[in-house]
Structure formats: structure tokens, C-alpha cells
Motif scaffolding. Structure first.
Motif, mmCIF file in Angstrom:
data_model
loop_
_atom_site.group_PDB
_atom_site.id
_atom_site.type_symbol
_atom_site.label_atom_id
_atom_site.label_comp_id
_atom_site.label_asym_id
_atom_site.label_seq_id
_atom_site.Cartn_x
_atom_site.Cartn_y
_atom_site.Cartn_z
ATOM 1 N N ARG A 48 50.038 -58.556 -78.751
ATOM 2 C CA ARG A 48 50.656 -59.884 -78.397
ATOM 3 C C ARG A 48 52.028 -59.710 -78.171
ATOM 4 O O ARG A 48 52.718 -61.025 -78.377
ATOM 5 C CB ARG A 48 50.333 -60.685 -79.733
ATOM 6 N N TYR A 49 52.612 -58.785 -77.592
ATOM 7 C CA TYR A 49 53.851 -58.806 -76.950
ATOM 8 C C TYR A 49 54.085 -57.953 -75.902
ATOM 9 O O TYR A 49 53.132 -57.027 -75.688
ATOM 10 C CB TYR A 49 55.087 -58.423 -78.333
ATOM 11 N N ILE A 51 57.222 -55.794 -73.782
ATOM 12 C CA ILE A 51 58.689 -55.202 -73.418
ATOM 13 C C ILE A 51 58.847 -54.952 -72.113
ATOM 14 O O ILE A 51 58.040 -54.131 -71.460
ATOM 15 C CB ILE A 51 59.100 -54.035 -74.307
ATOM 16 N N MET A 52 59.639 -55.556 -71.276
ATOM 17 C CA MET A 52 59.952 -55.336 -70.019
ATOM 18 C C MET A 52 59.799 -53.882 -69.784
ATOM 19 O O MET A 52 60.497 -53.022 -70.304
ATOM 20 C CB MET A 52 61.108 -55.936 -69.408
ATOM 21 N N THR A 64 59.901 -59.603 -71.376
ATOM 22 C CA THR A 64 59.867 -59.118 -72.751
ATOM 23 C C THR A 64 59.593 -60.518 -73.560
ATOM 24 O O THR A 64 60.101 -61.510 -73.280
ATOM 25 C CB THR A 64 61.227 -58.780 -73.256
ATOM 26 N N TYR A 65 58.194 -60.371 -74.049
ATOM 27 C CA TYR A 65 57.632 -61.789 -74.707
ATOM 28 C C TYR A 65 56.836 -61.494 -75.894
ATOM 29 O O TYR A 65 56.276 -60.285 -75.937
ATOM 30 C CB TYR A 65 57.081 -62.529 -73.676
ATOM 31 N N GLU A 66 56.945 -62.269 -76.838
ATOM 32 C CA GLU A 66 55.913 -62.288 -78.005
ATOM 33 C C GLU A 66 55.223 -63.393 -77.952
ATOM 34 O O GLU A 66 55.795 -64.880 -77.875
ATOM 35 C CB GLU A 66 56.921 -62.215 -79.223
ATOM 36 N N GLY A 67 53.920 -63.835 -78.293
ATOM 37 C CA GLY A 67 53.525 -64.788 -78.093
ATOM 38 C C GLY A 67 51.968 -64.957 -79.302
ATOM 39 O O GLY A 67 51.896 -63.813 -80.098
ATOM 40 N N ARG A 68 51.298 -65.696 -79.466
ATOM 41 C CA ARG A 68 50.426 -66.022 -80.520
ATOM 42 C C ARG A 68 49.156 -65.032 -80.234
ATOM 43 O O ARG A 68 48.432 -64.904 -81.141
ATOM 44 C CB ARG A 68 49.972 -67.295 -80.523
ATOM 45 N N MET B 1 55.162 -67.441 -84.666
ATOM 46 C CA MET B 1 54.992 -66.203 -85.372
ATOM 47 C C MET B 1 56.010 -65.365 -84.298
ATOM 48 O O MET B 1 56.135 -65.217 -83.443
ATOM 49 C CB MET B 1 53.443 -65.800 -85.174
ATOM 50 N N SER B 2 56.312 -64.073 -85.329
ATOM 51 C CA SER B 2 57.427 -63.227 -84.600
ATOM 52 C C SER B 2 56.606 -61.842 -84.775
ATOM 53 O O SER B 2 56.128 -61.666 -85.601
ATOM 54 C CB SER B 2 58.698 -63.546 -84.961
ATOM 55 N N LYS B 3 57.390 -60.957 -83.875
ATOM 56 C CA LYS B 3 56.926 -59.670 -84.092
ATOM 57 C C LYS B 3 58.040 -58.740 -84.361
ATOM 58 O O LYS B 3 58.973 -58.951 -83.613
ATOM 59 C CB LYS B 3 56.209 -59.063 -82.892
ATOM 60 N N LEU B 5 59.543 -54.744 -84.486
ATOM 61 C CA LEU B 5 59.140 -53.347 -83.867
ATOM 62 C C LEU B 5 60.206 -52.697 -84.394
ATOM 63 O O LEU B 5 61.601 -52.915 -84.386
ATOM 64 C CB LEU B 5 59.359 -53.438 -82.410
ATOM 65 N N THR B 16 63.449 -49.881 -77.925
ATOM 66 C CA THR B 16 62.311 -49.683 -78.783
ATOM 67 C C THR B 16 61.148 -48.923 -78.071
ATOM 68 O O THR B 16 61.023 -48.971 -76.872
ATOM 69 C CB THR B 16 61.937 -51.027 -78.940
ATOM 70 N N PRO B 20 64.693 -49.661 -72.957
ATOM 71 C CA PRO B 20 65.768 -50.387 -73.296
ATOM 72 C C PRO B 20 65.307 -51.862 -73.545
ATOM 73 O O PRO B 20 64.523 -52.237 -72.364
ATOM 74 C CB PRO B 20 66.814 -50.377 -72.018
ATOM 75 N N VAL B 21 65.870 -52.784 -74.217
ATOM 76 C CA VAL B 21 65.517 -54.005 -74.211
ATOM 77 C C VAL B 21 66.825 -54.876 -73.905
ATOM 78 O O VAL B 21 67.601 -55.351 -74.993
ATOM 79 C CB VAL B 21 65.065 -54.615 -75.680
ATOM 80 N N PRO B 22 67.370 -54.935 -72.560
ATOM 81 C CA PRO B 22 68.546 -55.812 -72.451
ATOM 82 C C PRO B 22 68.512 -57.010 -72.929
ATOM 83 O O PRO B 22 69.797 -57.497 -73.250
ATOM 84 C CB PRO B 22 68.838 -55.628 -70.869
ATOM 85 N N SER B 23 67.478 -57.653 -72.958
ATOM 86 C CA SER B 23 67.502 -59.151 -73.326
ATOM 87 C C SER B 23 67.892 -59.385 -74.775
ATOM 88 O O SER B 23 67.841 -60.464 -75.304
ATOM 89 C CB SER B 23 66.169 -59.931 -72.987
ATOM 90 N N LEU B 38 63.739 -54.670 -84.194
ATOM 91 C CA LEU B 38 63.894 -55.585 -83.168
ATOM 92 C C LEU B 38 62.901 -56.751 -83.521
ATOM 93 O O LEU B 38 61.648 -56.257 -83.599
ATOM 94 C CB LEU B 38 63.461 -55.004 -81.802
ATOM 95 N N LEU B 40 60.829 -59.873 -82.048
ATOM 96 C CA LEU B 40 60.650 -60.708 -80.812
ATOM 97 C C LEU B 40 59.738 -62.137 -81.399
ATOM 98 O O LEU B 40 59.005 -61.988 -82.198
ATOM 99 C CB LEU B 40 59.420 -59.819 -80.107
ATOM 100 N N ASP B 41 60.577 -63.202 -80.708
ATOM 101 C CA ASP B 41 59.917 -64.255 -80.895
ATOM 102 C C ASP B 41 59.777 -65.058 -79.658
ATOM 103 O O ASP B 41 60.996 -65.738 -79.068
ATOM 104 C CB ASP B 41 60.965 -65.228 -82.028
ATOM 105 N N GLU B 42 58.483 -65.358 -79.094
ATOM 106 C CA GLU B 42 58.532 -65.874 -77.855
ATOM 107 C C GLU B 42 59.117 -65.103 -76.790
ATOM 108 O O GLU B 42 59.323 -63.808 -76.733
ATOM 109 C CB GLU B 42 58.410 -67.368 -77.621
ATOM 110 N N ASP B 43 60.240 -65.751 -76.209
ATOM 111 C CA ASP B 43 61.108 -65.179 -75.084
ATOM 112 C C ASP B 43 62.411 -64.847 -75.574
ATOM 113 O O ASP B 43 63.343 -64.304 -75.007
ATOM 114 C CB ASP B 43 61.260 -65.976 -73.868
ATOM 115 N N ALA B 45 64.608 -62.097 -78.221
ATOM 116 C CA ALA B 45 64.779 -60.952 -78.708
ATOM 117 C C ALA B 45 66.009 -60.835 -79.591
ATOM 118 O O ALA B 45 66.877 -60.900 -79.151
ATOM 119 C CB ALA B 45 64.586 -59.862 -77.802
#
Lengths: 148, 126
Positions: A48-49, A51-52, A64-68, B1-3, B5, B16, B20-23, B38, B40-43, B45
Motif C-alpha cells: 500500500r505504498y 517508492i519512486m 512516492t506515496y502511501e495509501g489506505r 495511516m502511515s507506513k 520502512l 530505502t 533514494p527517496v529525494p522527497s 522512513l 510514509l504518509d500519503e504523499d 515522507a
């Protein structure tokens, strides 16, 4: 069996186990249980996520995104599941048009499954829909559609 | 809800799974290399480093410095007692300054070294 397509992601809610078996046999695709729904094998494994540039399913993610759920991630990445290829594809790669026939409270789809990303008569891509798959006549009755 | 890593960070670049996670926003100094998480919460990071090694090193340096200060103070007391106990008489007293001041100077140097190491650590905080 209820068919809920969210941003190109399929979720099936069968009333009986027999429906799952008949569906899998007809479409030659196994369905896998995830939480309270069934879905295609390759969709069941999606996180549910994203990474670009890291692979999300079979495609490198574009954001890069995390969703439900994976469907929200698919929306952000502009991916839809291609039923024929059994793979994720960019939504713009889906071409074709299907005319939905209005019938009482439903729209009848001329194909047993509506490929998300196909365009309706107005030319817009239908990416989400909520419908009922009728295994006795291989017909899909759609209650509502969404273009996102 | 977040994730969450597992991730790492070096020179301000968050990775991760080797990607690379430039954002990602780094919620620390981010100068020194680190491992962390790391989020992640929607868009959005966020990278949170494990700063325990920084804290561990800092505490170790402070303990070293305080130990040296304590030893220096003890040596000073000893030196003062030596002065009090100087024998009186015609003979010249036995020199006592060098022996005591050497130990005090060594302790002061150790404290200075610990200060320098803490200054370096401050510049490369994770």
C-alpha cells in the motif's frame, strides 16, 4: 458477485465459494483472498505504498506515496490492472471504448468485465466502478462509475 | 495511516531498499551517516535517524572528561596537602610541584581532548 474496481484495482465480494471457482475458471485467473475481498494474484501482492523508481508490481513507481490500500497507490501512479495481460499498465496505455447500455438502475456492460481505463461514450476513461457480475449469463451490471 | 520502512541516510540522501527517496524530509541534522526509519504518509515522507550512537558517544566523552576533572581535583588536593606537610628545618624541602602539576596538566589535556572530540561530533550529528 460484487465487483468493486477502485482506480484500476479489482476487488471481488462473492456470495458463495462457487462463484469464485466459476469466475476463476471462466477468466483463467486465480483469485486470492485479501482481508474481506478476493482479487487477482498479482494485485494481492501489491503493497500500500510506492517508492519512486522502485518496482511497484511489474512497473517502476512514478511517485512516492502511501495509501489506505494499493488502489490509492495505483491512482497516484496512474496505473491500472490489465485483465488480459494480468499485469499493471499505465492508464494511458489502455485504449478502446465501451458503450454501457442503460437498463433500469444498472448499466449493462457488453463484456463480462470492464477493463479500467477504457473510455465511455463521452471519451473519458472509467477508472473505477461498482457492479455485479452475473455468472449465469456472464454479464456485468454496473451501478456507478468514476473517472478517477 | 502511515507506513514505516527501514532506511539509511548519508550526505543528506535517504535510501530505502537501496532506492533514494529525494522527497523525504530529514528530521535531524542529517550530516553524518545514519540508519533509521522512513515514514510514509500519503504523499509525504519523513526520515527519522537512530541517534542512539550519537548520544552514546556524547555520554562516553562527557564521562571521560568528568573522570579527568575528578582526577585533577584529587591531585590538586594531594598537592595542597604536600605543601602543608613540608618539613621545616635547615635542609631545603624536596621539590613537590613538578610531580603534582604534571598529573594535573595531563588531566587538563584530557579534558581539552574530550572537548575537541565533542566539537567534532557536534558537526557530524546524524
Amino acid at each position: 458477485m460484487r465487483v468493486l474496481v477502485r482506480h484500476g484495482h479489482f476487488a471481488f465480494f462473492p456470495k458463495t465459494a462457487k462463484e469464485v471457482a466459476k469466475f476463476a475458471s471462466y477468466f483463467d485467473q486465480d483469485l486470492v483472498r485479501v482481508d474481506d475481498y478476493y482479487t487477482f494474484e498479482s494485485l494481492a501482492e501489491l503493497p500500500r505504498y510506492s517508492i519512486m523508481i522502485k518496482p511497484f508490481g511489474n512497473l517502476p513507481a512514478i511517485t512516492t506515496y502511501e495509501g489506505r490500500g494499493p488502489w490509492e497507490v495505483m491512482r497516484e501512479n496512474d496505473f491500472v490492472y490489465n485483465v488480459g495481460l494480468k499485469l499493471l499498465v499505465p492508464k494511458l496505455a489502455v485504449v478502446g471504448m465501451v458503450t454501457l447500455l442503460r437498463s433500469d438502475a444498472y448499466m449493462i456492460c457488453p463484456t463480462p468485465l470492464y477493463q479500467p481505463g477504457m473510455r465511455d461514450a463521452s471519451g473519458r476513461q472509467i477508472l473505477s466502478y461498482d457492479g455485479e457480475y452475473m455468472p449465469e449469463n456472464f454479464q456485468l451490471k454496473i451501478r456507478e462509475v468514476s473517472y478517477e | 495511516m502511515s507506513k514505516a520502512l527501514p532506511a539509511s541516510c548519508a550526505a543528506g540522501v535517504v535510501l530505502t531498499g537501496g532506492i533514494p527517496v529525494p522527497s523525504a524530509e530529514i528530521l535531524s541534522s542529517g550530516v553524518g551517516p545514519s540508519s533509521g526509519v522512513l515514514i510514509l504518509d500519503e504523499d509525504e515522507a519523513f526520515y527519522i535517524p537512530d541517534t542512539t550512537p550519537d548520544l552514546d558517544t556524547t555520554l562516553a566523552q562527557i564521562i571521560t572528561a568528568l573522570t579527568q576533572v575528578s582526577q585533577a581535583l584529587a591531585q590538586t588536593v594531594l598537592a595542597l596537602n604536600v605543601l602543608d606537610n613540608k618539613p621545616l628545618g635547615a635542609l631545603p624541602p624536596v621539590p613537590a610541584v613538578t610531580a603534582n602539576s604534571t598529573a594535573i596538566t595531563a588531566a587538563a589535556a584530557a579534558v581539552t581532548a574530550a572537548t575537541a572530540q565533542l566539537t567534532v561530533l557536534k558537526a557530524i550529528l546524524k
